[in-house]
Design a protein around this motif. Structure first.
Motif, PDB file in Angstrom:
ATOM      1  N   GLU A   1      72.962 -38.628  44.250  1.00 43.69           N
ATOM      2  CA  GLU A   1      71.539 -38.311  44.379  1.00 43.69           C
ATOM      3  C   GLU A   1      70.662 -39.288  43.614  1.00 43.69           C
ATOM      4  N   LEU A   2      71.170 -39.795  42.495  1.00 42.83           N
ATOM      5  CA  LEU A   2      70.351 -40.661  41.636  1.00 42.83           C
ATOM      6  C   LEU A   2      69.869 -41.910  42.353  1.00 42.83           C
ATOM      7  N   PRO A   3      70.763 -42.650  43.033  1.00 43.54           N
ATOM      8  CA  PRO A   3      70.281 -43.831  43.748  1.00 43.54           C
ATOM      9  C   PRO A   3      69.220 -43.486  44.796  1.00 43.54           C
ATOM     10  N   TRP A   4      69.408 -42.351  45.486  1.00 43.20           N
ATOM     11  CA  TRP A   4      68.416 -41.972  46.500  1.00 43.20           C
ATOM     12  C   TRP A   4      67.070 -41.656  45.845  1.00 43.20           C
ATOM     13  N   ASN A   5      67.114 -41.016  44.689  1.00 41.59           N
ATOM     14  CA  ASN A   5      65.863 -40.738  43.980  1.00 41.59           C
ATOM     15  C   ASN A   5      65.141 -42.039  43.607  1.00 41.59           C
ATOM     16  N   ILE A   6      65.948 -42.999  43.151  1.00 38.06           N
ATOM     17  CA  ILE A   6      65.362 -44.288  42.773  1.00 38.06           C
ATOM     18  C   ILE A   6      64.796 -44.989  44.003  1.00 38.06           C
ATOM     19  N   ILE A   7      65.554 -44.942  45.094  1.00 33.33           N
ATOM     20  CA  ILE A   7      65.094 -45.593  46.335  1.00 33.33           C
ATOM     21  C   ILE A   7      63.798 -44.958  46.831  1.00 33.33           C
ATOM     22  N   LEU A   8      63.752 -43.630  46.809  1.00 34.61           N
ATOM     23  CA  LEU A   8      62.549 -42.933  47.274  1.00 34.61           C
ATOM     24  C   LEU A   8      61.350 -43.239  46.372  1.00 34.61           C
ATOM     25  N   ALA A   9      61.596 -43.219  45.056  1.00 32.65           N
ATOM     26  CA  ALA A   9      60.509 -43.501  44.118  1.00 32.65           C
ATOM     27  C   ALA A   9      60.020 -44.934  44.285  1.00 32.65           C
ATOM     28  N   SER A  10      60.973 -45.864  44.434  1.00 33.15           N
ATOM     29  CA  SER A  10      60.598 -47.270  44.610  1.00 33.15           C
ATOM     30  C   SER A  10      59.818 -47.467  45.897  1.00 33.15           C
ATOM     31  N   THR A  11      60.258 -46.795  46.943  1.00 30.70           N
ATOM     32  CA  THR A  11      59.560 -46.898  48.228  1.00 30.70           C
ATOM     33  C   THR A  11      58.139 -46.363  48.110  1.00 30.70           C
ATOM     34  N   ALA A  12      57.990 -45.245  47.397  1.00 33.34           N
ATOM     35  CA  ALA A  12      56.653 -44.659  47.213  1.00 33.34           C
ATOM     36  C   ALA A  12      55.744 -45.605  46.429  1.00 33.34           C
ATOM     37  N   VAL A  13      56.312 -46.224  45.382  1.00 35.89           N
ATOM     38  CA  VAL A  13      55.529 -47.160  44.572  1.00 35.89           C
ATOM     39  C   VAL A  13      55.107 -48.355  45.415  1.00 35.89           C
ATOM     40  N   LEU A  14      56.046 -48.922  46.169  1.00 34.00           N
ATOM     41  CA  LEU A  14      55.737 -50.072  47.016  1.00 34.00           C
ATOM     42  C   LEU A  14      54.711 -49.723  48.082  1.00 34.00           C
ATOM     43  N   ALA A  15      54.837 -48.519  48.635  1.00 34.08           N
ATOM     44  CA  ALA A  15      53.871 -48.079  49.648  1.00 34.08           C
ATOM     45  C   ALA A  15      52.474 -47.950  49.053  1.00 34.08           C
ATOM     46  N   PHE A  16      52.422 -47.425  47.814  1.00 33.73           N
ATOM     47  CA  PHE A  16      51.122 -47.290  47.149  1.00 33.73           C
ATOM     48  C   PHE A  16      50.518 -48.666  46.866  1.00 33.73           C
ATOM     49  N   ILE A  17      51.358 -49.582  46.369  1.00 30.09           N
ATOM     50  CA  ILE A  17      50.873 -50.935  46.075  1.00 30.09           C
ATOM     51  C   ILE A  17      50.351 -51.590  47.348  1.00 30.09           C
ATOM     52  N   TYR A  18      51.120 -51.445  48.438  1.00 32.86           N
ATOM     53  CA  TYR A  18      50.676 -52.041  49.710  1.00 32.86           C
ATOM     54  C   TYR A  18      49.350 -51.408  50.145  1.00 32.86           C
ATOM     55  N   TRP A  19      49.249 -50.101  50.030  1.00 35.03           N
ATOM     56  CA  TRP A  19      47.999 -49.418  50.412  1.00 35.03           C
ATOM     57  C   TRP A  19      46.847 -49.892  49.533  1.00 35.03           C
ATOM     58  N   TYR A  20      47.089 -50.015  48.221  1.00 33.03           N
ATOM     59  CA  TYR A  20      46.027 -50.420  47.293  1.00 33.03           C
ATOM     60  C   TYR A  20      45.474 -51.796  47.660  1.00 33.03           C
ATOM     61  N   PHE A  21      46.357 -52.720  48.019  1.00 32.75           N
ATOM     62  CA  PHE A  21      45.940 -54.085  48.282  1.00 32.75           C
ATOM     63  C   PHE A  21      45.484 -54.327  49.718  1.00 32.75           C
ATOM     64  N   THR A  22      45.638 -53.343  50.592  1.00 34.96           N
ATOM     65  CA  THR A  22      45.220 -53.548  51.990  1.00 34.96           C
ATOM     66  C   THR A  22      44.260 -52.472  52.496  1.00 34.96           C
ATOM     67  N   SER A  23      43.987 -51.460  51.676  1.00 32.13           N
ATOM     68  CA  SER A  23      43.187 -50.315  52.148  1.00 32.13           C
ATOM     69  C   SER A  23      41.762 -50.707  52.529  1.00 32.13           C
ATOM     70  N   THR A  24      41.275 -51.808  51.984  1.00 31.72           N
ATOM     71  CA  THR A  24      39.902 -52.236  52.291  1.00 31.72           C
ATOM     72  C   THR A  24      39.832 -53.191  53.472  1.00 31.72           C
ATOM     73  N   PHE A  25      40.977 -53.571  54.039  1.00 33.74           N
ATOM     74  CA  PHE A  25      41.004 -54.660  55.005  1.00 33.74           C
ATOM     75  C   PHE A  25      40.413 -54.303  56.378  1.00 33.74           C
ATOM     76  N   SER A  26      40.007 -53.055  56.549  1.00 33.43           N
ATOM     77  CA  SER A  26      39.323 -52.684  57.794  1.00 33.43           C
ATOM     78  C   SER A  26      37.804 -52.649  57.600  1.00 33.43           C
ATOM     79  N   TYR A  27      37.358 -52.981  56.376  1.00 32.00           N
ATOM     80  CA  TYR A  27      35.939 -52.832  56.011  1.00 32.00           C
ATOM     81  C   TYR A  27      35.022 -53.581  56.969  1.00 32.00           C
TER      82      TYR A  27
END
Length: 530
Positions: A4-30
């Motif tokens: 379970e531990l690796p999956w938790n890390i993978i899910l957390a990492s994916t969430a962090v990366l998704a947030f970072i991607y959203w943060y840096f691209t969320s304004t690109f439709s402005y």
């Protein structure tokens, strides 16, 4: 449990990366949502990846954006992930800078003065505080006050000429930016602080060291600058060298000591510091009549800025506020003038026919005025005016002009609305190199600035000092300093290209987003009779 531990890390990492991607691209439709033409951005970097990674200057990045928006009066791009509107059409630029100035009064968001007290200067102040200070400082830059400061500048050229004598004897190769920076340091030190700096002989003086700390590009400052494009608070946490406590304390203490010495010893000089002392003690500077054509840039400020003046908040003339004005006088007079003189000498060396024609004009005018560089003699140097104007076209010290929308605004004859707090850029360097206004823009051609050629172009296609109420208040001083320096040098010396001369002249990618610096300018100096 072990699986379970690796999956938790993978899910957390994916969430962090998704947030970072959203943060840096969320304004690109402005811009697309507002129906504004725009340049497609890259994730995180927006449209300035080459600037962030130090491949070229910010101004050169704006040239690329300007060209991609060909055929449009304006267009959007992204400063990392921040939406910015770039103006291309001179008529819209005029609308923003003059006609609808009330909607675009500020250059940038205000600087937190507790973090950087010297930031409360005329260039950076916003709103009613800027307007009130601008009106109060206007009388310090009239043509009458410039005539008063001219002898101080002329005196500094004597040291410049003397220190170059041995180099000319040997036909040496000199790095002209450093030479001219020493000259402009002496001028500003004398006019702004009443000090004899002698940078030509003592290039390691404390005053010169502070100038290098502010202007000399370095990797730490560039890293802070790049990171702050993604997360602005980093800029105020790490602060570049120009905003360090050392710089802040040096200029504030210098101002206070100089002012105290004059007041205690009843010393009076014809310089900027004396006018600030007068402003502090009287609440105003003794005014000249703004009737000269040289003062047109000041009268427009008075007229437009007078509107809504009753809403101005009180402005206390503290020592820190006055020191900040000396500081910006140093910033503007030191860097922009030294860059202009150096780039001009580079072009005169590359174009010896232009250099010789200019030298002949200087000789003729000085003979007419008894061999002295007077204010009236400077007015007679018409060809020099054209040479300086062409230098400022090709190498504008301020490559972009910034504005912030302070009140929501609809661009006339369009469906586009600009939101409050939107940043706008007027790409001066790009406009100055647009072949539509300046055919063969890389050619150095002073004839572009004959009266007829000037009239043939839109007025707002030439903006080395800005325009409108926020036009550079010290433009007359800057031009005077440049013309005095050039006149003094050309009467004695000849400048030629050498094997170390860069043609064409490039720019340092670590330059700031506002001003940008040429690479080293090496020229051969010799006595003019050689």
């Amino acid at each position: 449990m072990e699986t379970e531990l690796p999956w938790n890390i993978i899910l957390a990492s994916t969430a962090v990366l998704a947030f970072i991607y959203w943060y840096f691209t969320s304004t690109f439709s402005y811009w697309e949502m507002r129906g504004v033409p725009f340049v497609k951005p890259l994730p995180a970097f927006g449209n300035i990846v080459d600037y962030i990674l130090w491949w070229n200057t910010y101004q050169e990045s704006c040239v690329k954006i300007y060209k991609k928006l060909e055929g449009h009066a304006f267009g959007g791009f992204y400063d990392a992930h921040k939406p910015v509107l770039l103006l291309r059409d001179p008529e819209i630029i005029k609308q923003v800078m003059v006609k609808d100035f009330a909607n675009f009064r500020d250059r940038n968001q205000s600087i937190p003065e507790k973090l950087f007290p010297l930031g409360s200067h005329l260039f950076s102040l916003t709103g009613s505080r800027w307007r009130k200070l601008r009106v109060m400082l206007t009388p310090t830059f009239t043509s009458g006050k410039m005539k008063m400061m001219l002898p101080t500048i002329v005196e500094c050229t004597r040291e410049l000429i003397s220190c170059l004598e041995k180099s000319a004897d040997s036909n040496d190769f000199l790095e002209m930016r450093n030479v001219i920076a020493n000259f402009t340091t002496d001028v500003i030190g004398s006019c702004a602080f009443g000090l004899q700096i002698n940078s030509m002989k003592e290039s390691d003086s404390e005053f010169r060291r502070m100038g290098n700390k502010i202007f000399k590009p370095n990797h730490r400052t560039s890293i802070v600058r790049s990171i702050s494009l993604f997360f602005r608070p980093i800029f105020w946490i790490l602060k570049p060298a120009a905003m360090s406590q050392e710089v802040n304390d040096f200029f504030i203490d210098l101002f206070k000591d100089s002012m105290s010495y004059r007041e205690k010893n009843k010393v009076v000089r014809n310089d900027f510091l004396q006018l600030l002392i007068q402003l502090k003690n009287k609440g105003k500077v003794d005014e000249d009549r703004l009737s000269s054509k040289d003062d047109i840039h000041l009268t427009i400020t008075e007229k437009v800025s007078a509107a809504d003046a009753e809403k101005d908040e009180p402005l206390e003339m503290t020592d820190t506020l006055l020191a900040a004005q000396c500081f910006v006088f140093f910033l503007a007079g030191f860097e922009t003038s030294s860059t202009t003189i150096s780039c001009c000498l580079h072009e005169l060396a590359v174009n010896p026919d232009i250099q010789e024609r200019l030298r002949k004009e200087v000789d003729k005018v000085l003979i007419k005025h008894g061999g002295k560089i007077t204010y009236e003699a400077l007015q007679d140097l018409k060809y020099m005016d054209a040479v300086v104007d062409e230098t400022l076209r090709k190498y504008p010290p301020v490559g972009n002009l910034n504005r912030v929308c302070t009140k929501a605004y609809k661009i006339p004859d369009t469906h586009v609305n600009i939101d409050k707090d939107t940043k706008l850029i007027i790409p001066v360097y790009a406009i100055h190199h647009d072949p539509k206004y300046y055919p063969d823009p890389e050619k150095f051609d002073p004839s572009r600035f004959t009266e007829n050629n000037i009239k043939s172009r839109p007025h707002f296609s030439y903006l080395p000092f800005g325009e409108g109420p926020r036009v550079c208040i010290g433009l007359r001083f800057g031009r005077m300093q440049v013309k005095v320096g050039l006149a003094a040098l050309l009467t004695k010396y000849k400048f030629s290209v050498c094997e170390k001369t860069s043609i064409p002249l490039g720019f340092d990618p670590m330059s700031s987003t506002i001003t940008f610096w040429p690479n080293k300018i090496f020229l051969k100096i010799s006595h003019r009779d050689n």
